[in-house]
Design a protein around this motif. Structure first.
Motif, mmCIF file in Angstrom:
data_model
loop_
_atom_site.group_PDB
_atom_site.id
_atom_site.type_symbol
_atom_site.label_atom_id
_atom_site.label_comp_id
_atom_site.label_asym_id
_atom_site.label_seq_id
_atom_site.Cartn_x
_atom_site.Cartn_y
_atom_site.Cartn_z
ATOM 1 N N GLU A 17 0.847 -1.194 0.000
ATOM 2 C CA GLU A 17 0.000 0.000 0.000
ATOM 3 C C GLU A 17 0.880 1.241 0.000
ATOM 4 O O GLU A 17 1.868 1.311 0.738
ATOM 5 C CB GLU A 17 -0.912 0.021 1.221
ATOM 6 N N ARG A 19 0.768 5.241 0.675
ATOM 7 C CA ARG A 19 -0.053 6.283 1.294
ATOM 8 C C ARG A 19 0.030 7.567 0.472
ATOM 9 O O ARG A 19 1.117 8.133 0.303
ATOM 10 C CB ARG A 19 0.413 6.548 2.728
ATOM 11 N N ARG A 33 -9.578 6.726 -1.899
ATOM 12 C CA ARG A 33 -9.524 5.304 -1.579
ATOM 13 C C ARG A 33 -8.069 4.883 -1.370
ATOM 14 O O ARG A 33 -7.149 5.542 -1.855
ATOM 15 C CB ARG A 33 -10.138 4.481 -2.717
ATOM 16 N N PRO A 34 -7.831 3.777 -0.647
ATOM 17 C CA PRO A 34 -6.451 3.288 -0.496
ATOM 18 C C PRO A 34 -5.830 2.989 -1.859
ATOM 19 O O PRO A 34 -6.509 2.527 -2.777
ATOM 20 C CB PRO A 34 -6.622 2.006 0.331
ATOM 21 N N LEU A 36 -2.977 0.824 -3.849
ATOM 22 C CA LEU A 36 -2.084 -0.324 -3.795
ATOM 23 C C LEU A 36 -1.092 -0.237 -4.948
ATOM 24 O O LEU A 36 -1.381 0.365 -5.982
ATOM 25 C CB LEU A 36 -2.872 -1.629 -3.889
ATOM 26 N N ASP A 53 -6.077 2.649 -7.312
ATOM 27 C CA ASP A 53 -7.072 2.552 -6.241
ATOM 28 C C ASP A 53 -8.103 1.475 -6.559
ATOM 29 O O ASP A 53 -9.101 1.330 -5.846
ATOM 30 C CB ASP A 53 -7.764 3.898 -6.010
#
Length: 200
Positions: A17, A19, A33-34, A36, A53
Motif C-alpha cells: 500500500e 499512502r 480510496r487506499p 495499492l 485505487d
C-alpha cells in the motif's frame, strides 16, 4: 542485445500500500480510496510498477536496464544491478511507501517513494497516468496478479503446515479365543453323538 539486457532484470513480485501525500495540492485532489502498488520484473521484460485505487485511478511505468542504472546512480547505491534490485525489493516491502503528487510536475504525475529503513537512501520512481481506454485492463491485470500471489502463498503455507503422511499400521488378525463353556459344550455334544452311534 536488448533481450540479453532485459534478461538481467530479475526481481520477485511485491505488493503493498502506498499512502497518498500531496505536495502543494489541496487535500481534495488526493485519492480518497487506499492506493495499492505492484512491482515485478519478468525474465524477458522490464521492471514494471503499477499503482491504483482499483476503481478509477492508475499510474504506471516501465524501467529497462538503462533506466535502472540511471536510478541506481541517482539513489547513490553501489554494487551490481542485482544488488540494486534486492535493495528495491526490500524498500518496496517496507511500510515506508508513499505516493506523492509534486506540484511542479502537474496533478496527473505521481511519484512512488520507498525507504528501506530510516536513514537509508530513498527510492523515487516517477509514474504516469494510465490512459482511460486502458484503465479497465490495467486494473483487471492488477487484480488477477494479486490473486495469483495470494494463491501461491496459501499453497506454500499449506505445504509447510501439513504434517508428513505416515502409512497406516498393518492390521493383524486376532484369533478369537473359544470360551471354556463352548469347549465343554462341544465335548458334551461330541459325547452325545458317540453315544447315539453306539446305541443304534
Amino acid at each position: 542485445m536488448a533481450a540479453a539486457a532485459a534478461a538481467e532484470i530479475r526481481m520477485a513480485t511485491v505488493f503493498g500500500e502506498a499512502r497518498p501525500e500531496n505536495g502543494d495540492h489541496d487535500a481534495d485532489d488526493l485519492p480518497r480510496r487506499p492506493v495499492l502498488f505492484h512491482a515485478n520484473a519478468h525474465f524477458q521484460g522490464p521492471l514494471r510498477v503499477v499503482a491504483t485505487d482499483l476503481r478509477s485511478l492508475a499510474w504506471h511505468c516501465s524501467l529497462d536496464l538503462d533506466h535502472l542504472q540511471d536510478l541506481q546512480d541517482d539513489v547513490g547505491i553501489g554494487g551490481s544491478c542485482s544488488d540494486f534490485l534486492d535493495y528495491l525489493y526490500s524498500s518496496f516491502s517496507s511500510a515506508q511507501v508513499k505516493l506523492l503528487f509534486p506540484a511542479a510536475q502537474g496533478a496527473d504525475t505521481a511519484e512512488l517513494v520507498a525507504t528501506k529503513a530510516k536513514g537509508l537512501p530513498r527510492i523515487t520512481i516517477s509514474l504516469h497516468p494510465v490512459a482511460t481506454s486502458a484503465l479497465k485492463d490495467v486494473i483487471a491485470d492488477f487484480s488477477l496478479a494479486l490473486y495469483a500471489s495470494y494463491k501461491t502463498k496459501q499453497e506454500h503455507a499449506s505445504r509447510v503446515a501439513s504434517p508428513s503422511k505416515v502409512p497406516p499400521a498393518k492390521a493383524t488378525k486376532r484369533v478369537a479365543h473359544v470360551s471354556r463353556r463352548a469347549r465343554v459344550r462341544g465335548a458334551l455334544l461330541q459325547d452325545a453323538d458317540e453315544n447315539d452311534d453306539g446305541s443304534s
